[in-house]
Write a protein that holds these residues in place. Structure first.
Motif, short mmCIF file in Angstrom:
data_model
loop_
_atom_site.label_atom_id
_atom_site.label_comp_id
_atom_site.label_asym_id
_atom_site.label_seq_id
_atom_site.Cartn_x
_atom_site.Cartn_y
_atom_site.Cartn_z
N VAL A 177 0.86 -1.19 0.00
CA VAL A 177 0.00 0.00 0.00
C VAL A 177 0.90 1.23 0.00
CG1 VAL A 177 -1.76 1.33 1.21
CG2 VAL A 177 -1.87 -1.16 1.24
N GLN A 203 -3.16 0.05 -3.86
CA GLN A 203 -2.96 -1.22 -3.17
C GLN A 203 -2.80 -2.35 -4.18
OE1 GLN A 203 -5.15 -2.87 0.52
NE2 GLN A 203 -6.23 -3.83 -1.17
N THR A 225 -6.82 5.77 1.98
CA THR A 225 -6.28 5.30 3.25
C THR A 225 -6.51 6.34 4.35
OG1 THR A 225 -4.57 3.94 2.21
CG2 THR A 225 -4.18 4.62 4.48
N THR A 247 -7.61 0.89 4.70
CA THR A 247 -7.48 1.14 3.26
C THR A 247 -8.66 0.50 2.55
OG1 THR A 247 -5.06 1.25 3.31
CG2 THR A 247 -6.08 0.76 1.20
N ASN A 257 -9.23 -3.29 3.80
CA ASN A 257 -7.96 -3.77 4.35
C ASN A 257 -7.71 -2.96 5.62
OD1 ASN A 257 -5.38 -4.59 4.97
ND2 ASN A 257 -4.40 -3.55 3.25
#
Length: 305
Positions: A177, A203, A225, A247, A257
Protein backbone atom coordinates in the motif's frame (compact mmCIF):
# COMPACT_ATOMS: atom_id res chain seq x y z
CA UNK A 1 2.23 74.39 48.39
CA UNK A 2 -0.14 71.46 48.64
CA UNK A 3 -0.77 71.63 44.92
CA UNK A 4 2.97 71.52 44.14
CA UNK A 5 3.45 68.49 46.42
CA UNK A 6 0.67 66.63 44.60
CA UNK A 7 2.28 67.30 41.22
CA UNK A 8 5.69 66.09 42.44
CA UNK A 9 4.15 62.92 43.89
CA UNK A 10 2.39 62.20 40.61
CA UNK A 11 5.61 62.66 38.64
CA UNK A 12 7.47 60.34 40.97
CA UNK A 13 4.73 57.73 40.65
CA UNK A 14 4.55 57.70 36.86
CA UNK A 15 8.31 57.84 36.43
CA UNK A 16 8.64 54.34 37.93
CA UNK A 17 8.73 51.43 35.43
CA UNK A 18 5.37 49.74 35.23
CA UNK A 19 5.18 46.06 34.28
CA UNK A 20 1.84 44.88 32.97
CA UNK A 21 0.66 41.49 34.05
CA UNK A 22 0.85 38.92 31.25
CA UNK A 23 -2.43 38.49 29.45
CA UNK A 24 -4.04 35.11 28.99
CA UNK A 25 -3.54 35.33 25.22
CA UNK A 26 0.26 35.42 25.55
CA UNK A 27 2.10 32.11 25.52
CA UNK A 28 3.25 31.02 28.96
CA UNK A 29 6.64 29.35 29.41
CA UNK A 30 8.13 27.42 32.30
CA UNK A 31 11.74 27.96 33.36
CA UNK A 32 13.56 25.68 35.78
CA UNK A 33 16.35 27.06 37.95
CA UNK A 34 19.35 25.19 39.32
CA UNK A 35 18.28 25.97 42.89
CA UNK A 36 15.12 23.91 42.36
CA UNK A 37 12.68 26.79 41.77
CA UNK A 38 10.31 26.92 38.81
CA UNK A 39 9.14 30.17 37.22
CA UNK A 40 6.15 30.58 34.91
CA UNK A 41 5.61 33.69 32.85
CA UNK A 42 5.85 35.31 29.43
CA UNK A 43 9.18 35.28 27.62
CA UNK A 44 10.36 38.55 26.03
CA UNK A 45 12.17 37.22 22.94
CA UNK A 46 13.32 40.63 21.64
CA UNK A 47 15.34 41.27 24.81
CA UNK A 48 16.40 37.71 25.61
CA UNK A 49 19.98 36.76 24.73
CA UNK A 50 22.20 33.74 25.29
CA UNK A 51 23.43 35.31 28.53
CA UNK A 52 20.19 36.82 29.92
CA UNK A 53 16.57 35.63 29.82
CA UNK A 54 13.87 38.28 30.28
CA UNK A 55 10.67 36.91 31.81
CA UNK A 56 7.45 38.74 32.72
CA UNK A 57 6.19 37.08 35.90
CA UNK A 58 2.54 37.69 36.97
CA UNK A 59 3.62 38.37 40.59
CA UNK A 60 7.31 39.23 40.59
CA UNK A 61 7.11 41.39 37.47
CA UNK A 62 10.03 41.76 35.09
CA UNK A 63 12.87 39.32 35.81
CA UNK A 64 16.41 39.19 34.42
CA UNK A 65 17.66 35.63 34.75
CA UNK A 66 21.30 34.83 33.91
CA UNK A 67 21.98 31.73 31.83
CA UNK A 68 24.17 30.32 34.60
CA UNK A 69 21.08 29.99 36.83
CA UNK A 70 19.03 27.99 34.31
CA UNK A 71 18.69 24.25 33.87
CA UNK A 72 19.03 23.74 30.13
CA UNK A 73 17.56 20.64 28.54
CA UNK A 74 19.86 18.90 26.06
CA UNK A 75 18.77 19.23 22.42
CA UNK A 76 16.76 16.33 21.06
CA UNK A 77 18.84 13.81 19.15
CA UNK A 78 17.85 13.52 15.48
CA UNK A 79 18.23 9.73 15.41
CA UNK A 80 16.02 7.36 17.41
CA UNK A 81 16.37 3.58 17.42
CA UNK A 82 14.50 0.79 19.18
CA UNK A 83 15.31 -2.92 18.84
CA UNK A 84 13.34 -5.75 20.43
CA UNK A 85 12.70 -9.47 20.14
CA UNK A 86 10.82 -12.23 21.87
CA UNK A 87 8.25 -15.00 21.70
CA UNK A 88 5.11 -14.92 19.57
CA UNK A 89 1.93 -16.87 18.89
CA UNK A 90 -0.12 -16.64 15.71
CA UNK A 91 -3.49 -17.83 14.47
CA UNK A 92 -4.58 -17.45 10.84
CA UNK A 93 -8.05 -18.96 10.76
CA UNK A 94 -7.39 -22.66 11.57
CA UNK A 95 -3.61 -22.57 11.04
CA UNK A 96 -1.52 -22.51 14.23
CA UNK A 97 2.05 -21.32 14.72
CA UNK A 98 4.46 -20.29 17.46
CA UNK A 99 8.01 -19.02 17.49
CA UNK A 100 10.04 -15.83 17.78
CA UNK A 101 9.84 -12.31 16.44
CA UNK A 102 12.24 -9.42 15.84
CA UNK A 103 11.25 -5.76 15.58
CA UNK A 104 13.12 -2.60 14.57
CA UNK A 105 11.90 1.01 14.85
CA UNK A 106 14.06 3.93 13.79
CA UNK A 107 13.48 7.55 12.83
CA UNK A 108 15.38 10.69 11.85
CA UNK A 109 14.10 14.22 12.46
CA UNK A 110 15.51 17.52 11.23
CA UNK A 111 13.56 20.75 11.38
CA UNK A 112 10.06 20.17 10.03
CA UNK A 113 10.94 16.83 8.40
CA UNK A 114 10.80 13.34 9.87
CA UNK A 115 11.49 9.94 8.30
CA UNK A 116 10.45 6.79 10.19
CA UNK A 117 11.19 3.17 9.32
CA UNK A 118 9.56 0.21 11.05
CA UNK A 119 10.09 -3.47 10.38
CA UNK A 120 9.02 -6.76 11.92
CA UNK A 121 9.90 -10.34 11.02
CA UNK A 122 8.61 -13.52 12.63
CA UNK A 123 10.26 -16.92 12.53
CA UNK A 124 7.76 -19.58 13.45
CA UNK A 125 7.04 -23.28 13.56
CA UNK A 126 3.65 -23.75 11.89
CA UNK A 127 1.15 -26.56 11.45
CA UNK A 128 -1.69 -26.33 8.94
CA UNK A 129 -5.16 -27.67 9.55
CA UNK A 130 -5.38 -31.42 8.91
CA UNK A 131 -1.60 -31.94 8.91
CA UNK A 132 0.49 -33.68 11.57
CA UNK A 133 3.90 -32.48 10.41
CA UNK A 134 5.23 -29.06 11.38
CA UNK A 135 7.30 -26.77 9.19
CA UNK A 136 9.69 -24.03 10.22
CA UNK A 137 9.68 -20.83 8.17
CA UNK A 138 9.67 -17.06 8.39
CA UNK A 139 5.99 -16.86 7.74
CA UNK A 140 5.03 -13.31 8.64
CA UNK A 141 6.37 -9.78 8.67
CA UNK A 142 5.69 -6.18 7.76
CA UNK A 143 7.46 -2.91 7.15
CA UNK A 144 6.59 0.76 6.87
CA UNK A 145 8.51 3.75 5.54
CA UNK A 146 6.82 7.06 6.40
CA UNK A 147 7.87 10.62 5.63
CA UNK A 148 6.18 13.48 7.49
CA UNK A 149 6.60 17.21 7.00
CA UNK A 150 5.19 19.61 9.57
CA UNK A 151 3.12 22.37 7.94
CA UNK A 152 2.05 24.05 11.17
CA UNK A 153 1.75 23.42 14.87
CA UNK A 154 -0.72 20.56 14.27
CA UNK A 155 -1.04 20.14 10.48
CA UNK A 156 1.35 17.91 8.54
CA UNK A 157 1.76 16.24 5.17
CA UNK A 158 2.82 12.61 4.77
CA UNK A 159 3.90 10.00 2.24
CA UNK A 160 4.09 6.35 3.23
CA UNK A 161 4.59 2.86 1.88
CA UNK A 162 3.67 -0.29 3.79
CA UNK A 163 4.41 -3.91 3.00
CA UNK A 164 2.99 -7.00 4.68
CA UNK A 165 3.55 -10.67 4.02
CA UNK A 166 2.01 -13.82 5.48
CA UNK A 167 3.21 -17.11 4.01
CA UNK A 168 0.20 -18.96 5.47
CA UNK A 169 -2.16 -17.26 3.02
CA UNK A 170 -3.32 -19.15 -0.06
CA UNK A 171 -4.24 -15.95 -1.94
CA UNK A 172 -2.30 -12.75 -1.40
CA UNK A 173 0.77 -13.63 0.62
CA UNK A 174 2.11 -10.12 -0.05
CA UNK A 175 0.33 -6.76 0.25
CA UNK A 176 1.67 -3.35 -0.77
CA UNK A 177 0.00 0.00 0.00
CA UNK A 178 1.35 3.41 -1.00
CA UNK A 179 -0.35 6.58 0.21
CA UNK A 180 0.12 10.35 0.49
CA UNK A 181 -2.04 13.00 2.10
CA UNK A 182 -2.54 15.25 5.12
CA UNK A 183 -2.50 14.61 8.85
CA UNK A 184 -3.66 16.58 11.88
CA UNK A 185 -2.82 16.28 15.59
CA UNK A 186 -6.13 16.37 17.45
CA UNK A 187 -4.24 16.06 20.74
CA UNK A 188 -0.65 17.19 21.20
CA UNK A 189 1.04 17.64 24.56
CA UNK A 190 3.96 16.22 26.54
CA UNK A 191 2.22 12.94 27.37
CA UNK A 192 -0.35 12.37 24.61
CA UNK A 193 -0.46 12.63 20.82
CA UNK A 194 -3.47 11.69 18.70
CA UNK A 195 -2.85 12.01 14.96
CA UNK A 196 -5.38 11.47 12.18
CA UNK A 197 -4.31 11.25 8.53
CA UNK A 198 -6.12 10.61 5.27
CA UNK A 199 -5.20 10.50 1.60
CA UNK A 200 -5.47 8.64 -1.71
CA UNK A 201 -3.52 5.42 -2.10
CA UNK A 202 -2.78 2.43 -4.28
CA UNK A 203 -2.96 -1.22 -3.17
CA UNK A 204 -1.66 -4.42 -4.72
CA UNK A 205 -1.68 -8.03 -3.52
CA UNK A 206 0.15 -11.01 -5.00
CA UNK A 207 1.53 -14.44 -4.16
CA UNK A 208 0.13 -17.71 -2.88
CA UNK A 209 -0.78 -21.05 -4.48
CA UNK A 210 -4.26 -19.76 -5.42
CA UNK A 211 -3.15 -16.43 -6.87
CA UNK A 212 -3.08 -17.48 -10.54
CA UNK A 213 -6.70 -18.64 -10.45
CA UNK A 214 -7.91 -15.51 -8.66
CA UNK A 215 -9.03 -12.65 -10.98
CA UNK A 216 -7.95 -9.94 -8.51
CA UNK A 217 -4.65 -11.30 -7.19
CA UNK A 218 -1.64 -9.68 -8.84
CA UNK A 219 -3.42 -6.47 -9.83
CA UNK A 220 -3.09 -2.94 -8.44
CA UNK A 221 -6.14 -0.88 -7.52
CA UNK A 222 -6.80 2.74 -6.61
CA UNK A 223 -7.76 3.16 -2.96
CA UNK A 224 -8.11 5.57 -0.07
CA UNK A 225 -6.28 5.30 3.25
CA UNK A 226 -7.10 6.71 6.69
CA UNK A 227 -5.04 6.21 9.84
CA UNK A 228 -5.46 7.07 13.51
CA UNK A 229 -2.56 6.76 15.95
CA UNK A 230 -2.59 7.40 19.69
CA UNK A 231 0.66 7.64 21.66
CA UNK A 232 0.31 7.98 25.43
CA UNK A 233 3.14 8.20 27.95
CA UNK A 234 1.50 8.41 31.38
CA UNK A 235 4.88 8.21 33.15
CA UNK A 236 8.53 7.34 32.63
CA UNK A 237 7.65 3.72 33.41
CA UNK A 238 5.17 3.00 30.60
CA UNK A 239 3.94 3.97 27.15
CA UNK A 240 1.01 2.82 25.01
CA UNK A 241 0.67 3.08 21.23
CA UNK A 242 -2.62 2.25 19.49
CA UNK A 243 -2.81 2.39 15.68
CA UNK A 244 -5.64 1.67 13.26
CA UNK A 245 -5.02 1.90 9.52
CA UNK A 246 -7.87 1.47 7.03
CA UNK A 247 -7.48 1.14 3.26
CA UNK A 248 -10.47 0.78 0.97
CA UNK A 249 -9.61 -0.48 -2.52
CA UNK A 250 -12.02 0.38 -5.34
CA UNK A 251 -12.73 -3.17 -6.53
CA UNK A 252 -16.07 -4.98 -6.28
CA UNK A 253 -17.38 -1.88 -4.55
CA UNK A 254 -14.93 -1.15 -1.73
CA UNK A 255 -12.65 -3.94 -0.48
CA UNK A 256 -11.54 -3.41 3.12
CA UNK A 257 -7.96 -3.77 4.35
CA UNK A 258 -7.79 -2.87 8.05
CA UNK A 259 -4.88 -3.26 10.47
CA UNK A 260 -5.34 -2.65 14.20
CA UNK A 261 -2.32 -2.84 16.51
CA UNK A 262 -1.57 -2.19 20.18
CA UNK A 263 1.85 -1.95 21.84
CA UNK A 264 2.35 -1.63 25.61
CA UNK A 265 5.91 -0.89 26.74
CA UNK A 266 7.07 -1.13 30.35
CA UNK A 267 10.35 0.52 31.37
CA UNK A 268 11.17 -1.16 34.72
CA UNK A 269 14.18 1.08 35.38
CA UNK A 270 12.31 4.27 34.47
CA UNK A 271 15.10 5.47 32.17
CA UNK A 272 13.31 4.90 28.82
CA UNK A 273 16.05 2.46 27.77
CA UNK A 274 15.44 -1.20 28.61
CA UNK A 275 11.83 -2.30 28.20
CA UNK A 276 9.45 -5.20 27.96
CA UNK A 277 6.54 -4.97 25.54
CA UNK A 278 3.28 -6.73 24.80
CA UNK A 279 2.20 -6.39 21.16
CA UNK A 280 -1.05 -7.39 19.49
CA UNK A 281 -2.18 -7.04 15.88
CA UNK A 282 -5.32 -7.90 13.91
CA UNK A 283 -5.45 -7.73 10.11
CA UNK A 284 -8.58 -8.06 7.98
CA UNK A 285 -8.13 -7.97 4.21
CA UNK A 286 -11.09 -8.82 1.99
CA UNK A 287 -8.80 -9.52 -0.99
CA UNK A 288 -6.73 -12.19 0.77
CA UNK A 289 -7.53 -15.76 1.69
CA UNK A 290 -7.77 -16.29 4.62
CA UNK A 291 -9.05 -12.81 5.34
CA UNK A 292 -8.15 -12.60 9.05
CA UNK A 293 -4.76 -12.75 10.76
CA UNK A 294 -4.28 -12.33 14.51
CA UNK A 295 -0.91 -12.18 16.24
CA UNK A 296 0.45 -11.45 19.71
CA UNK A 297 4.00 -11.30 21.04
CA UNK A 298 5.91 -10.44 24.19
CA UNK A 299 9.32 -8.87 23.64
CA UNK A 300 12.39 -7.56 25.41
CA UNK A 301 14.10 -4.55 23.88
CA UNK A 302 16.31 -1.51 24.20
CA UNK A 303 16.04 2.09 23.00
CA UNK A 304 19.34 3.49 21.75
CA UNK A 305 18.41 7.13 21.08
Amino acid sequence: MLRNSSVIAALLLFSQPVVAAPTTTEQQVTIKLKNGDTLKGVLVPDETTEAITILLHPVLGRLRIPATALITEPPAKPWKLSVSGGLSANNTDSDLSAGGTFQLDTSYSEGADKVALKGRATYEVSRDQGENASTTDTNEGDGELRYTRRLGDRLNAYATTTFNYDMLNTIGTDVFVGSAGLGYDLIKNKTTTLNLSVGPSIQQIWGGPGCEADPICGQAFAAGTARAQLEWKPSSLASITVTNSYTGAYVNGIATNNTFSVALKIFPMGNQRLFTSLNGQTIFNALQSPRINNSVSMQLGIKLD
